[in-house]
Design an enzyme around this catalytic site. Sequence first.
Site, mmCIF file in Angstrom:
data_model
loop_
_atom_site.group_PDB
_atom_site.id
_atom_site.type_symbol
_atom_site.label_atom_id
_atom_site.label_comp_id
_atom_site.label_asym_id
_atom_site.label_seq_id
_atom_site.Cartn_x
_atom_site.Cartn_y
_atom_site.Cartn_z
ATOM 1 N N LYS A 168 -0.532 4.712 8.357
ATOM 2 C CA LYS A 168 0.162 5.115 7.115
ATOM 3 C C LYS A 168 -0.849 5.300 5.975
ATOM 4 O O LYS A 168 -0.817 6.282 5.247
ATOM 5 C CB LYS A 168 1.187 4.045 6.727
ATOM 6 C CG LYS A 168 1.792 4.227 5.348
ATOM 7 C CD LYS A 168 2.246 2.928 4.713
ATOM 8 C CE LYS A 168 1.116 1.947 4.515
ATOM 9 N NZ LYS A 168 1.519 0.728 3.796
ATOM 10 N N LYS A 212 -6.740 2.276 -3.074
ATOM 11 C CA LYS A 212 -6.486 1.499 -1.843
ATOM 12 C C LYS A 212 -6.514 2.414 -0.610
ATOM 13 O O LYS A 212 -7.117 2.093 0.422
ATOM 14 C CB LYS A 212 -5.131 0.800 -1.961
ATOM 15 C CG LYS A 212 -4.580 0.202 -0.675
ATOM 16 C CD LYS A 212 -5.420 -0.950 -0.159
ATOM 17 C CE LYS A 212 -4.918 -1.427 1.189
ATOM 18 N NZ LYS A 212 -5.816 -2.398 1.812
ATOM 19 N N SER A 234 0.884 -1.184 0.000
ATOM 20 C CA SER A 234 0.000 0.000 0.000
ATOM 21 C C SER A 234 0.913 1.224 0.000
ATOM 22 O O SER A 234 1.342 1.682 1.052
ATOM 23 C CB SER A 234 -0.899 -0.005 1.241
ATOM 24 O OG SER A 234 -1.657 -1.178 1.301
HETATM 25 P P1 NAD Z 1 4.712 -6.838 7.507
HETATM 26 O O1 NAD Z 1 5.346 -5.774 8.326
HETATM 27 O O2 NAD Z 1 4.128 -8.032 8.155
HETATM 28 O O3 NAD Z 1 5.761 -7.360 6.406
HETATM 29 C C1 NAD Z 1 6.676 -6.529 5.733
HETATM 30 C C2 NAD Z 1 7.863 -7.394 5.337
HETATM 31 O O4 NAD Z 1 8.767 -6.576 4.596
HETATM 32 C C3 NAD Z 1 8.640 -7.959 6.532
HETATM 33 O O5 NAD Z 1 8.839 -9.349 6.355
HETATM 34 C C4 NAD Z 1 9.951 -7.184 6.510
HETATM 35 O O6 NAD Z 1 11.054 -7.923 7.003
HETATM 36 C C5 NAD Z 1 10.088 -6.917 5.022
HETATM 37 N N1 NAD Z 1 10.967 -5.782 4.744
HETATM 38 C C6 NAD Z 1 10.982 -4.572 5.341
HETATM 39 N N2 NAD Z 1 11.960 -3.798 4.796
HETATM 40 C C7 NAD Z 1 12.550 -4.551 3.830
HETATM 41 C C8 NAD Z 1 13.622 -4.326 2.926
HETATM 42 N N3 NAD Z 1 14.282 -3.154 2.877
HETATM 43 N N4 NAD Z 1 13.974 -5.330 2.073
HETATM 44 C C9 NAD Z 1 13.326 -6.522 2.093
HETATM 45 N N5 NAD Z 1 12.307 -6.798 2.954
HETATM 46 C C10 NAD Z 1 11.931 -5.817 3.801
HETATM 47 O O7 NAD Z 1 3.618 -6.080 6.616
HETATM 48 P P2 NAD Z 1 2.284 -6.701 5.962
HETATM 49 O O8 NAD Z 1 1.179 -6.635 6.948
HETATM 50 O O9 NAD Z 1 2.628 -7.964 5.243
HETATM 51 O O10 NAD Z 1 1.981 -5.542 4.889
HETATM 52 C C11 NAD Z 1 2.741 -5.404 3.700
HETATM 53 C C12 NAD Z 1 2.065 -4.326 2.850
HETATM 54 O O11 NAD Z 1 0.719 -4.717 2.557
HETATM 55 C C13 NAD Z 1 1.960 -2.961 3.550
HETATM 56 O O12 NAD Z 1 2.144 -1.948 2.611
HETATM 57 C C14 NAD Z 1 0.541 -2.963 4.113
HETATM 58 O O13 NAD Z 1 0.042 -1.653 4.299
HETATM 59 C C15 NAD Z 1 -0.191 -3.747 3.043
HETATM 60 N N6 NAD Z 1 -1.398 -4.478 3.487
HETATM 61 C C16 NAD Z 1 -1.417 -5.198 4.644
HETATM 62 C C17 NAD Z 1 -2.569 -5.895 5.007
HETATM 63 C C18 NAD Z 1 -2.649 -6.724 6.286
HETATM 64 O O14 NAD Z 1 -3.766 -7.173 6.631
HETATM 65 N N7 NAD Z 1 -1.560 -6.985 6.981
HETATM 66 C C19 NAD Z 1 -3.682 -5.873 4.173
HETATM 67 C C20 NAD Z 1 -3.618 -5.150 2.970
HETATM 68 C C21 NAD Z 1 -2.472 -4.463 2.630
#
Ligand code: NAD
Length: 293
Positions: free
Chosen positions: A242, A173, A98
């Site tokens: 965010k 989104k 997102s």
């Molecule tokens: P999360 O924090 O669980 O996962 C993020 C991952 O990115 C982690 O495994 C972290 O180690 C990795 N990461 C961070 N910096 C990095 C880098 N420089 N290089 C490589 N890997 C890196 O987040 P999430 O909940 O999986 O969400 C991911 C995205 O999806 C976000 O943008 C969030 O807003 C969006 N989103 C989340 C949900 C939800 O229900 N969790 C739903 C829809 C959208």
Amino acid sequence: MTQPQRIGFIGLGMMGTPMTACLAKVGFQLFLADADAGRLRDVQATLDASALTPENAQTLDVLITMLPNSNIVETVLLGEGGWAGSLAPQTVVIDMSSSEPARSRELGQKLNTLNLAYLDAPVSGGVKRAVDGSLAILVGGDAAVMQRCRPVLDAMGKNILHIGDAGSGHAAKALNNFVSAAGLMATVEALHVAKRFGIDPDVMVDVLNASSGGSNTSLNKAKQFMLSGTFGSGFSMQLMNKDLKIAKGLSDALDYPLIFGQSAIKVWNDVAQGATPTTDHTEMYRMLANEGE
Ligand code: NAD
């Protein structure tokens, strides 16, 4: 590009991990990366997949990012040693995070000048639908590129909507999550007022679900994660904050004042200041419990 076969996937968090499992299930060959080496090892072992390297990156059809925010997406792709430099011409980069719409538009242009294709394809539906492979996927970018990538998107989602040009998926989104967060806050406040009046909050959720106040929060979050006290939806308070900042930035840039939305976004931001990175967004129920006392 014929039908994509080889997919790089960066970001194996709450969402990325089940999304890669869905891709593996339908036979895509995966090349994985995450900043957390332990997490990368675990997912690689579960899916029997390779780690992404500069060498195998050259063989990819598609590179997907599922990362916390635009800063990280841009660094990972275009920063020093960024993955964009390792990709073959015509590879499609799909940012499913997102991210911020205006920055996504620019990112798309930069990738295009490197002879790479770009789609923004953020998702909605949370961890449960990521596990089921039934996410809503909101796609911005060239419709023909999206069509080529349909088998990849179909493996992770059920409702795949083409929204418009690059960045428009991310705009849609953020606006969706603004509506979702506002509905969540209204639901939480109604449950606390009901409780003070002597109505069992559980019964109040049934009322909402049988009536016109029902929403995704009342159907899928209130009993499951709020009243149960588990607060384990898998979507953090800070990530929702965010998204709300992105929605506010969008409305400011377009000179549309959010009259009601301003206060909803401010409350969310204030509450999020007391959250840790792992505080679930459904903890809004607990955090607003003692208002006025
Ligand atoms: P999360 O924090 O669980 O996962 C993020 C991952 O990115 C982690 O495994 C972290 O180690 C990795 N990461 C961070 N910096 C990095 C880098 N420089 N290089 C490589 N890997 C890196 O987040 P999430 O909940 O999986 O969400 C991911 C995205 O999806 C976000 O943008 C969030 O807003 C969006 N989103 C989340 C949900 C939800 O229900 N969790 C739903 C829809 C959208």
